[in-house]
Design an enzyme around this catalytic site. Structure first.
Site, PDB file in Angstrom:
ATOM      1  N   LYS A  72       0.843  -1.208   0.000  1.00  0.00           N
ATOM      2  CA  LYS A  72       0.000   0.000   0.000  1.00  0.00           C
ATOM      3  C   LYS A  72       0.876   1.256   0.000  1.00  0.00           C
ATOM      4  O   LYS A  72       0.676   2.176  -0.779  1.00  0.00           O
ATOM      5  CB  LYS A  72      -0.926   0.026   1.237  1.00  0.00           C
TER       6      LYS A  72
ATOM      7  N   ARG B  96      -9.250  -0.058   9.842  1.00  0.00           N
ATOM      8  CA  ARG B  96      -8.751  -1.423  10.039  1.00  0.00           C
ATOM      9  C   ARG B  96      -9.762  -2.276  10.798  1.00  0.00           C
ATOM     10  O   ARG B  96      -9.483  -3.454  11.031  1.00  0.00           O
ATOM     11  CB  ARG B  96      -7.454  -1.380  10.848  1.00  0.00           C
TER      12      ARG B  96
ATOM     13  N   ARG C 148      11.999  -1.530  10.937  1.00  0.00           N
ATOM     14  CA  ARG C 148      10.985  -1.190  11.944  1.00  0.00           C
ATOM     15  C   ARG C 148      10.913  -2.304  12.974  1.00  0.00           C
ATOM     16  O   ARG C 148      10.955  -3.472  12.611  1.00  0.00           O
ATOM     17  CB  ARG C 148       9.619  -1.033  11.265  1.00  0.00           C
TER      18      ARG C 148
ATOM     19  N   ARG D 155       0.761  -9.216  13.476  1.00  0.00           N
ATOM     20  CA  ARG D 155       0.044  -8.201  12.694  1.00  0.00           C
ATOM     21  C   ARG D 155      -0.823  -8.852  11.623  1.00  0.00           C
ATOM     22  O   ARG D 155      -1.929  -8.387  11.346  1.00  0.00           O
ATOM     23  CB  ARG D 155       1.048  -7.219  12.066  1.00  0.00           C
TER      24      ARG D 155
ATOM     25  N   ARG E 155      11.987  -5.778   5.009  1.00  0.00           N
ATOM     26  CA  ARG E 155      11.708  -4.374   4.681  1.00  0.00           C
ATOM     27  C   ARG E 155      12.680  -3.435   5.393  1.00  0.00           C
ATOM     28  O   ARG E 155      13.045  -3.640   6.549  1.00  0.00           O
ATOM     29  CB  ARG E 155      10.276  -4.034   5.099  1.00  0.00           C
TER      30      ARG E 155
HETATM   31  P1  AMP Z   1       1.264   0.360   9.513  1.00  0.00           P
HETATM   32  O1  AMP Z   1       2.396   1.285   9.280  1.00  0.00           O
HETATM   33  O2  AMP Z   1       0.019   0.753   8.753  1.00  0.00           O
HETATM   34  O3  AMP Z   1       1.629  -1.084   9.279  1.00  0.00           O
HETATM   35  O4  AMP Z   1       0.867   0.496  11.058  1.00  0.00           O
HETATM   36  C1  AMP Z   1       1.780   0.165  12.084  1.00  0.00           C
HETATM   37  C2  AMP Z   1       1.035  -0.011  13.394  1.00  0.00           C
HETATM   38  O5  AMP Z   1       0.383   1.225  13.742  1.00  0.00           O
HETATM   39  C3  AMP Z   1      -0.082  -1.045  13.387  1.00  0.00           C
HETATM   40  O6  AMP Z   1       0.411  -2.359  13.598  1.00  0.00           O
HETATM   41  C4  AMP Z   1      -0.955  -0.545  14.554  1.00  0.00           C
HETATM   42  O7  AMP Z   1      -0.359  -0.863  15.816  1.00  0.00           O
HETATM   43  C5  AMP Z   1      -0.866   0.964  14.387  1.00  0.00           C
HETATM   44  N1  AMP Z   1      -1.959   1.437  13.484  1.00  0.00           N
HETATM   45  C6  AMP Z   1      -1.811   2.004  12.263  1.00  0.00           C
HETATM   46  N2  AMP Z   1      -3.019   2.279  11.723  1.00  0.00           N
HETATM   47  C7  AMP Z   1      -3.952   1.866  12.611  1.00  0.00           C
HETATM   48  C8  AMP Z   1      -5.375   1.837  12.624  1.00  0.00           C
HETATM   49  N3  AMP Z   1      -6.107   2.278  11.586  1.00  0.00           N
HETATM   50  N4  AMP Z   1      -5.983   1.332  13.731  1.00  0.00           N
HETATM   51  C9  AMP Z   1      -5.283   0.896  14.778  1.00  0.00           C
HETATM   52  N5  AMP Z   1      -3.945   0.857  14.830  1.00  0.00           N
HETATM   53  C10 AMP Z   1      -3.272   1.329  13.756  1.00  0.00           C
END
Ligand code: AMP
Length: 217
Positions: free
Chosen positions: A17, A92, A164, A175, A131
């Site tokens: 994404k 989400r 990360r 995740r 990554r």
């Molecule tokens: P991402 O970079 O989108 O993979 O997000 C990394 C982490 O941020 C996720 O594993 C969640 O802990 C938190 N996070 C990001 N977006 C959301 C969301 N829409 N709802 C809840 N937690 C989120």
């Protein structure tokens, strides 16, 4: 020219994404609203929101719905989103999707498309654990599929590349489990609203990007 400009990017972590958003944003004047990026920036600044988010992110859990939704609602009202937006990593959960609908109503906007990025789980794990992310601009690289020109250095801004902490094997698996349990139901939710379009995200980047543009045109 794309015509669909208020867009949700839906899909598991590692599906590409962020990578395809990066390419699209070079060509289109859209706001990139990545909730993960916002949280990482808040963590970097040491804010209360950052501290709260970190306690969930470290184990791969979701930050509470209301916290994320309030943050996105404020963005949608900002001038930045006036010409369109890519929501990357939000919603989400079904609850977040409902809160998004409310926020869009309040901002006098509506969604044009929800793009589902689909890929087999082994590929996602491979991508996540290899990554590399730029500390400065957030761009993604990959030790196997998309190496930077110079090891450890971002091609775009010269920033330092790091892994990360939530891209470790254990957290990546958590995740993906959270995605299956809490995010997967959104596929049916948005299919019911006739908004869902699908991309095969195991395709090479250029083909994935062409598919994304075709969907948004
Ligand atoms: P991402 O970079 O989108 O993979 O997000 C990394 C982490 O941020 C996720 O594993 C969640 O802990 C938190 N996070 C990001 N977006 C959301 C969301 N829409 N709802 C809840 N937690 C989120």
């Amino acid at each position: 020219m794309i015509t669909k400009k208020n867009v949700v990017l839906l899909g598991p972590p590692g599906a590409g994404k962020g990578t395809l958003s990066e390419v699209l944003l070079k060509e289109e004047k859209l706001a990139h609203v990545s909730t993960g990026d916002i949280f990482r920036s808040e963590i970097g600044k040491g804010t209360e929101l950052g501290k709260l988010a970190k306690s969930y992110m470290d184990s791969g859990k979701l930050v509470p719905d209301e916290v994320v939704a309030d943050m996105v609602a404020a963005k949608l009202l900002s001038a930045e989103c006036a010409d369109g937006f890519l929501l990357d990593g939000f919603p989400r959960t079904i609850r977040q999707a409902e809160l998004l609908e409310k926020a869009l109503d309040q901002a006098g906007k509506k969604l044009d498309a929800v793009v589902l990025f689909d890929a087999p789980e082994e590929l996602l794990i491979q991508r996540l654990t290899a990554r590399l992310t730029c500390r400065k601009c957030g761009a993604s690289f990959n030790k196997i599929f998309a190496k930077p020109k110079v090891e450890g250095v971002c091609d775009h801004c010269g920033g330092e590349l790091y892994q990360r902490s939530d891209d470790s094997l254990e957290t990546a698996k958590n995740r993906l489990a959270v995605y299956r349990e809490q995010t997967f139901p959104l596929i049916e939710y948005y299919t019911g609203k006739s908004l869902l379009k699908k991309i095969d995200s195991s395709l090479p980047k250029a083909e994935g990007y062409a598919a994304l543009r075709a969907i948004l045109s």
